[in-house]
Write an enzyme that holds these catalytic residues in place. Structure first.
Site, short mmCIF file in Angstrom:
data_model
loop_
_atom_site.label_atom_id
_atom_site.label_comp_id
_atom_site.label_asym_id
_atom_site.label_seq_id
_atom_site.Cartn_x
_atom_site.Cartn_y
_atom_site.Cartn_z
N GLU A 118 -1.17 -15.48 -11.89
CA GLU A 118 -0.24 -14.61 -12.59
C GLU A 118 1.20 -15.10 -12.44
OE1 GLU A 118 -0.83 -10.47 -11.66
OE2 GLU A 118 -2.96 -10.57 -12.18
N TYR B 241 0.85 -1.20 0.00
CA TYR B 241 0.00 0.00 0.00
C TYR B 241 0.88 1.25 0.00
CZ TYR B 241 -3.84 -3.17 0.95
OH TYR B 241 -4.77 -4.18 0.85
N CYS C 225 -6.31 -4.64 -8.01
CA CYS C 225 -6.12 -4.41 -6.57
C CYS C 225 -5.62 -5.66 -5.85
CB CYS C 225 -7.41 -3.90 -5.94
SG CYS C 225 -8.84 -4.94 -6.21
N HIS C 226 -5.77 -6.82 -6.47
CA HIS C 226 -5.28 -8.06 -5.84
C HIS C 226 -3.76 -8.08 -5.75
CE1 HIS C 226 -5.32 -8.95 -10.18
NE2 HIS C 226 -4.30 -9.75 -9.92
N ASN D 175 -12.46 -0.41 -4.89
CA ASN D 175 -12.24 -0.57 -6.33
C ASN D 175 -13.41 -1.37 -6.93
OD1 ASN D 175 -11.33 -1.16 -8.92
ND2 ASN D 175 -9.80 -2.64 -8.22
#
Length: 160
Positions: free
Chosen positions: A154, A96, A127-128, A119
């Protein structure tokens, strides 16, 4: 508003909501606060063809950056955070604090967390990819298990 559903093989069914300006919401079936489908909204699967094609490619590991018209509603601060989220590289995780620094407001770490939590376009606005500074997974609208699966998806598709 127009809506449809998209079934992923990774995290369940997503609710897609848009209008003529672009995608407004992506909701998880596992969300504590699901996107409410309001009377007067139109169900139209064809309207979401491009979004579904890109989501399918993402979940198959064939797409790393979305190119869709987006129209999330939020404050100027939230919009700045959501723009910063789109700059996080595929397969990467950041804190963050990193996001706060990207918007030139390094002391706004908690406010960044709040904007991240609001979001309306998760996955497309990734945002993940934001985790605690200690490396721990922190809150996610679809649940921490969904966040973990997206991060793992990912990382598993990264070259090398």
């Amino acid at each position: 508003m127009i809506y449809d559903y998209f079934n992923t093989h990774v995290i369940g069914t997503l609710t897609l909501v848009a209008d003529s300006e672009g995608l407004r919401h992506i909701g998880f079936e596992s969300a504590r606060r699901p996107v409410p489908i309001l009377s007067g909204w139109k169900h139209d699967a064809a309207f979401f063809k491009a979004a579904k094609n890109q989501l399918r490619a993402y979940f198959n590991g064939e797409l790393q950056q979305f190119d869709l018209p987006l129209a999330p509603l939020g404050t100027a601060f939230q919009q700045s955070v959501w723009r910063a989220l789109r700059k996080i590289p595929y397969g990467a995780v950041v804190s963050y604090r990193w996001v706060a620094e990207q918007i030139n407001n390094p002391k706004a770490v908690r406010a960044v967390g709040g904007a991240n939590a609001r979001n309306p376009l998760p996955i497309v606005v990734p945002c993940h990819r934001v985790i605690g500074s200690d490396g721990e997974l922190t809150g996610f609208g679809g649940g921490l298990d969904v966040k973990q699966r997206l991060i793992e998806l990912e990382k598993s598709k990264m070259p090398g």
